[in-house]
Design a protein around this motif. Structure first.
Motif, mmCIF file in Angstrom:
data_model
loop_
_atom_site.group_PDB
_atom_site.id
_atom_site.type_symbol
_atom_site.label_atom_id
_atom_site.label_comp_id
_atom_site.label_asym_id
_atom_site.label_seq_id
_atom_site.Cartn_x
_atom_site.Cartn_y
_atom_site.Cartn_z
ATOM 1 N N ALA A 82 0.912 -1.382 -0.062
ATOM 2 C CA ALA A 82 -0.005 0.110 -0.102
ATOM 3 C C ALA A 82 0.809 1.086 0.054
ATOM 4 O O ALA A 82 1.730 1.612 0.930
ATOM 5 N N LEU A 83 0.562 2.222 -0.988
ATOM 6 C CA LEU A 83 1.407 3.452 -1.195
ATOM 7 C C LEU A 83 0.458 4.508 -1.068
ATOM 8 O O LEU A 83 -0.472 4.431 -1.981
ATOM 9 N N SER A 84 0.452 5.464 -0.471
ATOM 10 C CA SER A 84 -0.463 6.707 -0.561
ATOM 11 C C SER A 84 0.291 7.579 -1.724
ATOM 12 O O SER A 84 1.513 7.861 -1.852
ATOM 13 N N VAL A 85 -0.632 7.876 -2.945
ATOM 14 C CA VAL A 85 -0.044 8.472 -4.064
ATOM 15 C C VAL A 85 -1.032 9.943 -4.081
ATOM 16 O O VAL A 85 -2.366 10.034 -4.197
ATOM 17 N N ALA A 86 -0.429 10.935 -4.599
ATOM 18 C CA ALA A 86 -0.872 12.399 -5.150
ATOM 19 C C ALA A 86 -0.271 12.486 -6.379
ATOM 20 O O ALA A 86 0.221 12.126 -6.935
ATOM 21 N N LEU A 87 -1.640 12.971 -7.288
ATOM 22 C CA LEU A 87 -1.512 13.454 -8.540
ATOM 23 C C LEU A 87 -1.707 14.838 -8.617
ATOM 24 O O LEU A 87 -2.851 15.403 -8.341
ATOM 25 N N ILE A 88 -0.797 15.968 -9.059
ATOM 26 C CA ILE A 88 -0.899 17.160 -9.147
ATOM 27 C C ILE A 88 -1.378 17.453 -10.723
ATOM 28 O O ILE A 88 -0.378 17.221 -11.580
ATOM 29 N N ASP A 89 -2.171 18.137 -11.046
ATOM 30 C CA ASP A 89 -2.734 18.418 -12.182
ATOM 31 C C ASP A 89 -3.109 19.881 -12.233
ATOM 32 O O ASP A 89 -3.941 20.550 -11.788
ATOM 33 N N ALA A 90 -2.338 20.645 -13.282
ATOM 34 C CA ALA A 90 -2.306 21.923 -13.477
ATOM 35 C C ALA A 90 -3.513 22.268 -14.358
ATOM 36 O O ALA A 90 -4.090 23.536 -14.304
ATOM 37 N N ARG A 91 -4.468 21.539 -15.082
ATOM 38 C CA ARG A 91 -4.973 21.631 -16.002
ATOM 39 C C ARG A 91 -6.538 21.873 -15.355
ATOM 40 O O ARG A 91 -6.937 21.522 -14.402
ATOM 41 N N THR A 179 -4.183 22.815 -10.022
ATOM 42 C CA THR A 179 -3.211 23.081 -9.118
ATOM 43 C C THR A 179 -1.674 22.913 -9.791
ATOM 44 O O THR A 179 -1.526 21.924 -10.480
ATOM 45 N N THR A 180 -0.961 23.780 -9.430
ATOM 46 C CA THR A 180 0.700 23.964 -9.871
ATOM 47 C C THR A 180 1.545 23.586 -8.879
ATOM 48 O O THR A 180 1.232 24.096 -7.664
#
Length: 438
Positions: A82-91, A179-180
């Motif tokens: 199990a890994l906690s994952v974040a995705l940063i999306d500027a669009r 989000t940038t």
């Protein structure tokens, strides 16, 4: 950002050159809005000391196909580690779902993408015809020769982004939209990343940071691993022909650069995605031509193998070059996809190489966790494939533009010889379809 220069004071845009991600479920517009997960601690401020609790194990900056695929693969492997994952999306939400541009995805890429989700509107490529203008010689690559259902597929960029986005939205991945991310700061045990949204600024801490953002060649800084301006501009669009050959892709080399035509289906299979590489001066002139004049010049350059070119739509242009990092890993920051290497579009290898990057990284993280050991294993596994694919693409982009009669004859002999040396032809084809795996 590249993995070789993590402290330069420039924003990480949080999306690749073409992509964002549709948001069809969440109505929360705060910078820490999550899809399927909880909010990280919003009280953290810049400059906090190392050793504080981590918000995430892995943070991915860039929500194009490569970043989305990595997030999806990590979520699938969460049952074993199990890994906690974040995705940063500027669009902005839904900005990429309607993107009409065509991309080519190899059969090898389809095989690793299908466990996530595969778009329904893909057009299969059964045969590739390679030739050069003004000289003899050609070679044909057919899917039946390799026992494959197809050599590759052509689909809308928006389709693959939307399909992968829908898969990721159904997982616990924390998706920060619109989000940038600013330049990361590395510490001994992790990375601090400042993210900005119209509603405010927050600081996140992550064990590992993945740069999967892209950008066009002319917008990028040199990455240190190899940079080359090819002096070419790609004219792209969708064309229709009077005598189509469905499921056939064409690569036609000219003295100014290659012309690629990729089948996209349409009425009677008559529509093809065009990539016409030429000098910047010619590209600027052709961009101003009326449609009829443009199609006439294209017909002269390509030939009459599919009759006349009857229609052109969605014309655009962009400069071409090579820009790659020397090392994929720098401390706890790793670059994949277009953040690791921007390639010439000849042979359509850029996205396929990036997807192999992401798949190998997901494997390494599943085996070793969010650790430097995982990044070291990933870098070792990708070295050969990157070297061969980047080298082959760079050679093709330059070799066929040397307008010297004797060399043209040698190139023709080489293309023809492939038809009579099946093992060599098979090895080249399989490198382009599957890459090198370890």
């Amino acid at each position: 950002m590249s993995g070789a220069n993590v402290d330069q004071a420039q924003p990480m845009n949080g999306a690749d050159a073409h992509a964002g991600a549709p948001d069809q479920q969440s109505t929360d517009t705060s910078p820490l809005a999550s899809q399927g997960g909880t909010r990280p601690d919003a009280s953290k401020q810049p400059g906090q000391p190392p050793g504080d609790a981590f918000d995430f194990d892995v943070t991915i900056v860039g929500a194009g196909p490569v970043g989305l695929a990595l997030a999806g693969w990590l979520a699938r492997r969460s049952a074993t580690r199990a890994l906690s994952v974040a995705l940063i999306d500027a669009r902005e939400p839904e900005s990429a779902a309607s993107d009409p541009r065509a991309i080519a995805v190899s059969q090898g890429s389809r095989m690793i993408l299908e466990p996530l989700r595969w778009p329904a509107d893909a057009t299969a490529i059964h045969r590739i015809h390679v030739s050069q203008r003004g000289h003899f010689g050609r070679t044909l690559i057919d899917h039946a020769e390799h026992g494959l259902p197809a050599l590759g597929y052509v689909l809308r960029y928006g389709s693959i982004v939307q399909a992968l986005a829908q898969r990721v939205q159904a997982t616990p991945v924390h998706w920060f939209k619109s989000t940038t991310a600013q330049a990361p700061v590395q510490e001994n045990d992790g990375v601090t990343l400042r993210v900005e949204h119209v509603s405010g600024t927050r600081t996140l801490r992550t064990r590992l940071l993945v740069s999967a953002e892209g950008g066009l060649f002319h917008e990028q800084q040199a990455r240190g691993g190899g940079t080359r301006d090819y002096g070419q501009t790609a004219l792209v669009g969708t064309v229709s022909v009077s005598a189509p050959r469905p499921h056939v892709a064409w690569e036609r080399f000219t003295s100014q650069g290659p012309i690629a035509l990729l089948p996209t289906g349409g009425a009677r299979g008559a529509d093809f995605a065009l990539v016409w590489c030429c000098t910047p001066e010619e590209a600027a002139r052709r961009a101003q031509l009326p449609d009829d004049a443009f199609l006439h010049e294209l017909g002269v350059a390509f030939g009459d193998r599919m009759g006349r070119f009857t229609k052109i739509s969605a014309r655009a242009a962009f400069p071409l070059g090579l820009n790659s990092v020397d090392a994929l890993v720098n401390g706890r920051v790793v670059a994949i996809g277009n953040a690791a290497q921007t390639l010439h579009p000849v042979a359509g290898q850029g996205l396929n190489l990036g997807l192999r990057d992401a798949h190998a990284l997901a494997d390494a993280l599943a085996q070793h966790g969010a650790s430097p050991l995982a990044l070291a294993a990933f870098a070792r596994s990708r070295a050969l494939d990157r070297r061969l694919t980047i080298g082959a693409t760079d050679t093709l982009a330059r070799l066929f533009t040397i307008d010297f009669p004797a060399l043209g004859s040698l190139r023709g002999l080489a293309l023809t010889a492939l038809e009579f040396v099946p093992p060599v032809k098979t090895a080249l084809a399989r490198q382009m379809i599957f890459g090198q795996r370890r």
